[in-house]
Design a protein around this motif. Structure first.
Motif, PDB file in Angstrom:
ATOM      1  N   ASP A 195       0.807  -1.215   0.000  1.00 55.41           N
ATOM      2  CA  ASP A 195       0.000   0.000   0.000  1.00 55.41           C
ATOM      3  C   ASP A 195       0.841   1.267   0.000  1.00 55.41           C
ATOM      4  N   GLU A 196       2.114   1.152   0.373  1.00 52.27           N
ATOM      5  CA  GLU A 196       2.972   2.326   0.426  1.00 52.27           C
ATOM      6  C   GLU A 196       3.297   2.792  -0.994  1.00 52.27           C
ATOM      7  N   PRO A 197       3.145   4.074  -1.287  1.00 51.12           N
ATOM      8  CA  PRO A 197       3.429   4.558  -2.646  1.00 51.12           C
ATOM      9  C   PRO A 197       4.918   4.485  -2.961  1.00 51.12           C
ATOM     10  N   ARG A 207      -0.491   5.588  -5.950  1.00 46.34           N
ATOM     11  CA  ARG A 207       0.525   4.529  -5.953  1.00 46.34           C
ATOM     12  C   ARG A 207       1.931   5.068  -6.200  1.00 46.34           C
ATOM     13  N   ILE A 208       2.021   6.285  -6.736  1.00 50.68           N
ATOM     14  CA  ILE A 208       3.317   6.925  -6.953  1.00 50.68           C
ATOM     15  C   ILE A 208       3.306   8.292  -6.291  1.00 50.68           C
ATOM     16  N   LYS A 209       4.350   8.580  -5.547  1.00 53.51           N
ATOM     17  CA  LYS A 209       4.569   9.905  -4.972  1.00 53.51           C
ATOM     18  C   LYS A 209       5.833  10.473  -5.613  1.00 53.51           C
ATOM     19  N   THR A 210       5.881  11.778  -5.757  1.00 54.41           N
ATOM     20  CA  THR A 210       7.024  12.396  -6.415  1.00 54.41           C
ATOM     21  C   THR A 210       7.601  13.529  -5.571  1.00 54.41           C
ATOM     22  N   LYS A 211       8.903  13.736  -5.748  1.00 52.22           N
ATOM     23  CA  LYS A 211       9.585  14.835  -5.079  1.00 52.22           C
ATOM     24  C   LYS A 211      10.565  15.430  -6.078  1.00 52.22           C
ATOM     25  N   LEU A 212      10.364  16.710  -6.419  1.00 52.60           N
ATOM     26  CA  LEU A 212      11.230  17.377  -7.371  1.00 52.60           C
ATOM     27  C   LEU A 212      12.275  18.205  -6.641  1.00 52.60           C
ATOM     28  N   TYR A 213      13.534  17.900  -6.899  1.00 55.56           N
ATOM     29  CA  TYR A 213      14.653  18.645  -6.324  1.00 55.56           C
ATOM     30  C   TYR A 213      15.204  19.556  -7.416  1.00 55.56           C
ATOM     31  N   GLU A 214      15.119  20.863  -7.215  1.00 52.84           N
ATOM     32  CA  GLU A 214      15.501  21.831  -8.232  1.00 52.84           C
ATOM     33  C   GLU A 214      16.773  22.587  -7.836  1.00 52.84           C
ATOM     34  N   SER A 215      17.302  23.339  -8.795  1.00 53.96           N
ATOM     35  CA  SER A 215      18.484  24.187  -8.562  1.00 53.96           C
ATOM     36  C   SER A 215      19.681  23.409  -8.029  1.00 53.96           C
ATOM     37  N   GLY A 216      19.803  22.155  -8.437  1.00 45.62           N
ATOM     38  CA  GLY A 216      20.943  21.344  -8.002  1.00 45.62           C
ATOM     39  C   GLY A 216      20.910  20.939  -6.548  1.00 45.62           C
ATOM     40  N   GLN A 217      19.725  20.967  -5.910  1.00 43.14           N
ATOM     41  CA  GLN A 217      19.621  20.595  -4.494  1.00 43.14           C
ATOM     42  C   GLN A 217      20.104  19.176  -4.244  1.00 43.14           C
ATOM     43  N   LEU A 218      19.785  18.284  -5.165  1.00 47.58           N
ATOM     44  CA  LEU A 218      20.166  16.886  -4.990  1.00 47.58           C
ATOM     45  C   LEU A 218      21.474  16.590  -5.725  1.00 47.58           C
ATOM     46  N   PHE A 219      21.484  16.871  -7.020  1.00 47.48           N
ATOM     47  CA  PHE A 219      22.698  16.682  -7.823  1.00 47.48           C
ATOM     48  C   PHE A 219      22.746  17.738  -8.923  1.00 47.48           C
TER      49      PHE A 219
END
Length: 344
Positions: free
Chosen positions: A31-33, A66-78
């Motif tokens: 059940d976890e997305p 069923r799907i969750k999203t997280k957008l990392y912008e401005s090079g926050q992640l890579f």
């Protein structure tokens, strides 16, 4: 009730409890997305970001939770220069790097730098990379980056020359200048071809590096300059020769892709396919609007004629074969691109 019967009942009840616990745990897990982390190194106002803001929102909504999203912008992640390695190491589920930053792993992604493509229109480039040449590169991305390409690539737009101090009126104007590019040996080749000194700097570092004189000229697009407000960093001149048409390649990690059910896989690619014409149109509009903004900030543009572009392309063509070998392009991808321009 004897001891044996009591022991048997205890074992059965314990097994039943364990089974119930396992099923409950499995149900909770099911059940976890599934979480998609998407990494972009451009600002939220950039056209690529706007496209993914829209795409991820639609994907999340249409997946029914069923799907969750997280957008990392401005090079926050890579930063884009790092995201291919992150994809390989399963540190991010989705990215959309420019073709130029994955050339170290997928050399054919540098095919945009071939002289035969110099000064070509967006429609001409789409005709090449939406078909067999693009499919060939997508297959190599799947093999070497473990990334599933979502579908047609998204435009960045025409890459041109921009300068802080030197008026740009022709290709020869950049001779001797330090020119920043976004990565890949192909862009470095073009700078050297015109007698310039190539420099590769990640986009988030460009404004400061430009204002500090690390380089005095750069290869980029009108929209990218506007989102970074590079007039504040001293940009004053532009030579809009459409030296290559830049595209971003949307991809999702194969590891994550394999976790998706067939219907979710169809949803992931289907939403992209449905919306890519709109995303491309928005990017083109943004580039046109951006030029107006740059001119309003006193950046002077020079537009070479079609005849001049053809003449400069002709100057470069004798070096195409050696360049293709230097870039380690496969003969197949070069053949497919050349076939699109039989009179070149």
């Amino acid at each position: 009730m004897n001891t044996t019967t009591t022991r048997r009942k205890f074992i059965l009840s314990t097994a039943a409890l364990a089974t119930t616990s396992f099923m409950s745990s499995s149900t909770r897990a099911a059940d976890e997305p599934l979480l998609i982390r998407c990494s972009l190194d451009t600002a939220p106002s950039h056209g690529r970001n706007k496209a993914f803001q829209d795409y991820l929102a639609k994907l999340e909504a249409q997946s029914g939770g069923r799907i969750k999203t997280k957008l990392y912008e401005s090079g926050q992640l890579f930063k884009d220069l790092e995201v291919a390695k992150a994809m390989l190491q399963n540190q991010v589920e989705m990215a959309c790097p420019g073709s130029w930053v994955i050339t170290g792993i997928v050399p054919d992604a540098d095919a945009f730098q071939l002289p035969v493509l110099y000064g070509r229109t967006a429609d001409e480039v789409h005709k090449i990379f939406d078909n067999e040449a693009g499919k060939l590169i997508n297959a190599k991305i799947a093999e070497k980056l473990r990334g599933q390409v979502l579908g047609p690539w998204i435009d960045l737009g025409y890459e041109n020359w921009y300068s802080t101090k030197t008026p740009l009126t022709s290709l020869d104007s950049v001779k001797g200048l330090k020119v920043r590019n976004s990565g890949g040996p192909g862009q470095a080749w073009r700078a050297k071809f015109v007698g310039a000194i190539p420099n590769t700097t990640a986009w988030p570092s460009v404004p400061l590096s430009l204002s500090q004189g690390v380089f005095d000229t750069l290869v980029s697009t009108n929209e990218s300059l506007v989102t970074a407000q590079l007039w504040d960093a001293g940009v004053k001149y532009a030579y809009e020769d459409h030296q290559f048409f830049a595209m971003y390649i949307p991809m999702i990690s194969t590891t994550f892709w394999s976790k998706l059910t067939p219907d979710l896989q169809k949803l992931v690619t289907g939403i992209w396919a449905e919306n890519i014409p709109t995303y491309r149109a928005h990017m083109a509009e943004a580039q046109t609007k951006a030029r107006t903004t740059l001119e309003a900030h006193n950046i002077k543009f020079v537009d070479p004629s079609a005849e001049q572009l053809a003449a400069d392309r002709k100057r470069m063509m004798p070096e195409q074969e050696s360049l293709a070998k230097e870039l380690k392009l496969s003969p197949d991808v070069v053949k497919l691109i050349n076939a699109g321009f039989p009179s070149a």
